[in-house]
Design a protein around this motif. Structure first.
Motif, short mmCIF file in Angstrom:
data_model
loop_
_atom_site.label_atom_id
_atom_site.label_comp_id
_atom_site.label_asym_id
_atom_site.label_seq_id
_atom_site.Cartn_x
_atom_site.Cartn_y
_atom_site.Cartn_z
N GLY A 270 3.65 -20.41 3.85
CA GLY A 270 3.44 -20.17 5.28
C GLY A 270 3.75 -21.44 6.04
O GLY A 270 4.28 -22.40 5.46
N SER A 271 3.40 -21.47 7.33
CA SER A 271 3.75 -22.66 8.10
C SER A 271 2.80 -23.81 7.84
O SER A 271 3.13 -24.95 8.11
N THR A 272 1.60 -23.53 7.34
CA THR A 272 0.67 -24.63 7.09
C THR A 272 0.12 -24.53 5.67
O THR A 272 0.11 -23.45 5.08
N GLY A 273 -0.36 -25.65 5.20
CA GLY A 273 -1.12 -25.70 3.95
C GLY A 273 -0.35 -25.27 2.71
O GLY A 273 0.87 -25.15 2.72
N LYS A 274 -1.09 -25.04 1.67
CA LYS A 274 -0.54 -24.62 0.39
C LYS A 274 -0.11 -23.16 0.47
O LYS A 274 -0.63 -22.41 1.30
N PRO A 275 0.79 -22.71 -0.41
CA PRO A 275 1.16 -21.29 -0.42
C PRO A 275 -0.09 -20.41 -0.55
O PRO A 275 -1.06 -20.79 -1.20
N LYS A 276 0.00 -19.26 0.09
CA LYS A 276 -1.17 -18.38 0.05
C LYS A 276 -0.93 -17.21 -0.90
O LYS A 276 0.20 -16.75 -1.06
N GLY A 277 -2.01 -16.74 -1.49
CA GLY A 277 -1.90 -15.64 -2.45
C GLY A 277 -1.96 -14.31 -1.72
O GLY A 277 -3.03 -13.83 -1.36
N VAL A 278 -0.79 -13.72 -1.50
CA VAL A 278 -0.74 -12.42 -0.82
C VAL A 278 -1.25 -11.36 -1.81
O VAL A 278 -0.74 -11.27 -2.94
N LEU A 279 -2.26 -10.61 -1.38
CA LEU A 279 -2.84 -9.63 -2.29
C LEU A 279 -2.44 -8.21 -1.91
O LEU A 279 -2.60 -7.81 -0.76
N HIS A 280 -1.89 -7.50 -2.89
CA HIS A 280 -1.56 -6.09 -2.70
C HIS A 280 -2.47 -5.24 -3.59
O HIS A 280 -2.83 -5.65 -4.69
N THR A 281 -2.81 -4.06 -3.07
CA THR A 281 -3.68 -3.17 -3.83
C THR A 281 -2.86 -2.00 -4.40
O THR A 281 -1.62 -2.03 -4.33
N THR A 282 -3.52 -1.02 -4.93
CA THR A 282 -2.82 -0.11 -5.85
C THR A 282 -2.13 1.10 -5.19
O THR A 282 -0.91 1.25 -5.27
N ALA A 283 -2.90 1.98 -4.56
CA ALA A 283 -2.33 3.28 -4.20
C ALA A 283 -1.31 3.18 -3.06
O ALA A 283 -0.22 3.77 -3.13
N GLY A 284 -1.64 2.45 -2.01
CA GLY A 284 -0.72 2.35 -0.89
C GLY A 284 0.59 1.69 -1.31
O GLY A 284 1.68 2.14 -0.94
N TYR A 285 0.48 0.66 -2.12
CA TYR A 285 1.68 -0.03 -2.60
C TYR A 285 2.53 0.93 -3.43
O TYR A 285 3.75 0.98 -3.28
N MET A 286 1.87 1.73 -4.25
CA MET A 286 2.59 2.69 -5.10
C MET A 286 3.35 3.72 -4.24
O MET A 286 4.55 3.95 -4.43
N VAL A 287 2.64 4.29 -3.29
CA VAL A 287 3.25 5.35 -2.48
C VAL A 287 4.41 4.79 -1.66
O VAL A 287 5.49 5.39 -1.57
N TYR A 288 4.20 3.60 -1.11
CA TYR A 288 5.23 3.06 -0.22
C TYR A 288 6.47 2.56 -0.97
O TYR A 288 7.59 2.80 -0.55
N THR A 289 6.26 1.85 -2.08
CA THR A 289 7.45 1.33 -2.80
C THR A 289 8.27 2.49 -3.37
O THR A 289 9.49 2.45 -3.39
N HIS A 290 7.58 3.52 -3.79
CA HIS A 290 8.31 4.67 -4.32
C HIS A 290 9.12 5.35 -3.22
O HIS A 290 10.31 5.64 -3.38
N TYR A 291 8.46 5.61 -2.10
CA TYR A 291 9.13 6.34 -1.01
C TYR A 291 10.34 5.55 -0.49
O TYR A 291 11.42 6.10 -0.29
N THR A 292 10.16 4.26 -0.32
CA THR A 292 11.26 3.46 0.23
C THR A 292 12.38 3.28 -0.79
O THR A 292 13.55 3.33 -0.44
N PHE A 293 12.01 3.09 -2.05
CA PHE A 293 13.06 2.97 -3.07
C PHE A 293 13.91 4.24 -3.09
O PHE A 293 15.14 4.20 -3.07
N ALA A 294 13.21 5.38 -3.13
CA ALA A 294 13.92 6.66 -3.24
C ALA A 294 14.84 6.89 -2.04
O ALA A 294 15.95 7.39 -2.18
N ASN A 295 14.39 6.49 -0.86
CA ASN A 295 15.20 6.76 0.33
C ASN A 295 16.28 5.73 0.61
O ASN A 295 17.35 6.07 1.10
#
Ligand code: PRX
Length: 656
Positions: A270-295
């Motif tokens: 980011g613009s300041t400090g050390k890199p930050k740990g972006v956290l992703h969770t399970t179901a929403g990530y699954m639904v979205y990556t699948h839908y966008t990949f397929a389309n």
């Protein structure tokens, strides 16, 4: 409440391919209709897209969110395991289909193919290895590995147990690894003896050993034998991958996790400090990556899809591993680099593996373009159907070259805009649906509501404008938090413009409502599509004993898109500038990794500062761009004469 019974589940598996095709948007009119519906009824829209997956328990509510103190939950109280959706559900219908095709670094070495059934077995086995070492749901596991199938296996094995993977790109330094391991207290580190990159061998285990000298949380280190070279061994801590796998069973039931349980952490600058740990969770990530990949890539049943990214970055997570496997596609993993043994390597692999969808970064295209068409000419590239671009703005010259010489003027280019934090593609053309305009990411995907804001935070509603790119409604794979510091997440993304997710990018919107991403408006430099924080590089440079202060800005770079320009003040006269600069480069490589090495270093007697001591980066940026036609008002500087001194010594301004 809905509990998936086995009959229902089997029907769903069989229906999977049909559902897949019904998810695909086939015309611009359909896009308009689906987009409108996704805005009018987002919950209904995403519930339909989530319904095709295997759930252990269906959700109670699709979405619960607020952008004020920031929290977002998708598919609330749902229970599932993402690996069942990536692997198990495909076994009945296409267990013998190729899941991963691995192309090694050296074109003379044999590659490897894993069918869905084989991948499933290996993932189960490695889950059992992790389990035997005491890994339980919620534990963090760091993966520092080359682009080999075992990296994908390790990613999925973590997910099968509900453990959280934190992949660290193989080009990062020991310091960067230990920072990341310590930030999230990883229990296990998985690495390899070495990695092949072009004609070099990188000793990953040595780097991992150095990192582990300051990571008290790491209990075990699992080492995959890739290069066969000598490794130092710490008995009791280090374990060979092959020895542990030999003991493990291929049967490992997937555990049931909550929709909002963490899936992975990925560190980004980011613009300041050390890199930050972006956290992703399970179901929403699954639904979205699948839908966008397929389309966005729309692979046919027998197609071969290749994304050239590294799994160490978000592109690899979402569009090498999860998106393609969720869709039951064949995904290529490439260990090598585009320019070795020669600049025809990508094109040779496309012909060899009969690649249909190809996804790469503008920086690679620019370097291959520079190498000349003689490297493209030997290859037919006739299997290609869709070309993708990601990571940075694609310049017109590279777009046209890609379209003409690689796509032979018949393959649409999907210029996909997104970020580590967004989890998946937000703005992109749909192939053969959206009318293309070179250099434009074009229109938002369904479910994505972008806006342009003025610096005061006012929404700009007209077209033919430029502004700060924000998103005003959550999509399923939006960042949930920055690991261990939720306030940092809230302040960075939701604090600046209340009610909006702020992307950090500037964008233009044209008369058709098409978006063109201009680039970062914060202190983040996009080097070859990789995010580098200026503050991180400055911190690394400042570790050199002669350095008093430094300021780092972006400069234009013909291949990398942006380069790194460092202005440095020293506490003494530098006798050999060359030796000093080499030492600075070494320090940056040690602290961060070679990707963050400055391209230009200028030793300066002072920096342009305001009376309150703030560095006026605007002036340094102009100098780094080689453009001093309008430096703006310098009268508020403590010492305006310093600008002339810096200008006189600037390599970018020589001859101007
Ligand atoms: O500035 C944008 C640029 O890359 C940034 C995100 O970087 P990262 O989180 O590392 O993810 C890169 C891969 C998704 C964005 O803020 N960027 C990404 N894609 C594009 C882009 N800039 C212009 N056009 C793109 N297609």
């Amino acid at each position: 409440m809905y509990i998936c019974n086995s009959v229902r589940q089997s029907i769903k598996i069989i229906q999977h391919l049909e559902v897949m095709s019904s998810l695909i948007i086939k015309s611009f009119a359909q896009y308009k209709k689906e987009y409108a519906r996704s805005v009018e009824n987002p919950e209904g829209f995403w519930a339909e897209r989530a319904d095709e997956f295997v759930w252990h328990r269906k959700w109670d509510k699709v979405l619960d969110y607020n952008f004020v103190d920031y929290q977002t939950q998708w598919f609330v109280n749902g229970k599932l395991n993402i690996t069942e959706n990536c692997l198990d559900r495909h076994l009945a219908t296409q267990g013998d289909k190729k899941a991963i095709v691995w192309e090694p670094n050296d074109p003379n070495d044999a590659g490897q193919t894993l069918t869905y059934r084989e991948l499933h077995a290996k993932v189960c086995q490695f889950s059992n290895v992790l389990k035997s070492l005491g890994v339980v749901q919620g534990d963090r596991v760091c993966l520092y590995m080359p682009m080999i199938p075992e990296l994908a296996i390790a990613v999925l094995a973590c997910a099968r147990l509900g453990a959280v993977h934190s992949v660290v790109f193989g080009g990062f330094s020991a310091q960067s690894i230990s920072d990341r391991i310590n930030d999230s207290a990883c229990k296990i580190l998985v690495t390899s003896d070495g990695a092949f990159r072009g004609n070099k061998e990188i000793k990953l285990k040595d780097i991992a050993d150095e990192a582990m000298s300051s990571t008290p949380s790491v209990e075990k280190c699992i080492v995959f034998k890739r290069t066969g070279s000598f490794v130092h061994w710490t008995a009791g801590r280090d374990l060979w991958w092959h020895e542990e796998m030999a003991k493990a069973s291929v049967d490992c039931p997937a555990i049931s996790v909550d929709s909002e349980d963490p899936l992975f952490i990925l560190y980004t600058s980011g613009s300041t400090g050390k890199p930050k740990g972006v956290l992703h969770t399970t179901a929403g990530y699954m639904v979205y990556t699948h839908y966008t990949f397929a389309n966005v890539f729309r692979p046919g049943k027998n197609d071969v899809y290749w994304c050239t990214a590294d799994i160490g970055w978000i592109t690899g997570h979402s569009y090498i591993v999860y998106g393609p496997l969720l869709a039951g596609a064949t995904t290529v993993m490439f260990e090598g680099i585009p320019t070795w043994p020669d600049a025809g390597r990508f094109w040779q692999v496309i012909d060899k593996l009969k690649v249909n969808q190809f996804y790469t970064a503008p920086t690679a295209l620019r370097s291959l373009m520079g190498a000349g068409l003689q490297h493209v000419a030997p290859y037919s590239l006739s299997t290609l159907k869709v070309l993708g671009s990601v990571g940075e703005p694609i310049n017109e010259e590279a777009w046209i070259w890609y379209h003409k010489y690689i796509g032979k003027s018949r393959c649409p280019i999907v210029d996909t805009w997104w970020q580590t934090e967004t989890g998946g593609i937000l703005i992109s053309p749909l192939p053969n649906v959206t009318k293309l305009k070179p250099t434009m990411a074009t229109l938002p995907l369904p479910g994505v509501q972008p806006v342009l804001l003025t610096p005061e935070g006012k929404e700009i509603t007209e077209n033919n404008v430029e502004g700060l790119l924000c998103i005003k409604y959550p999509w399923p794979s939006i960042i949930r938090t920055t690991y261990g510091d939720h306030e940092r997440c809230r302040a960075t993304y939701f604090g600046l413009f209340p009610g909006y997710y702020f992307t950090g990018d500037g964008a233009k919107r044209d008369e058709d409502g098409y978006y063109r991403i201009i680039g970062r408006v914060d202190d983040v430099i996009n080097v070859s599509g990789h995010r580098i924080g200026t503050a991180e590089v400055e911190d690394a440079i400042n570790k050199h004993p002669f350095v008093v202060e430094s300021a780092v800005v972006a400069c234009p770079h013909p291949i990398k898109g942006q380069g790194i320009y460092a202005f440095i003040i020293c506490d003494r006269t530098i006798v050999s500038e060359k030796a000093f600069k080499d030492e600075v480069l070494l320090e940056v490589t040690k602290q961060i990794g070679a990707i963050a090495k400055p391209d230009i270093i200028q030793v300066v007697p002072g920096l342009p500062k305001t009376r309150s001591g703030k560095i006026m980066r605007r002036i340094l940026r102009k100098i780094a761009e080689g453009d001093i036609s309008n430096l703006g008002d310098t009268s508020t500087l403590l010492d305006p004469s310093i600008v002339d001194v810096i200008k006189a010594g600037a390599p970018t301004l020589k001859g101007k």
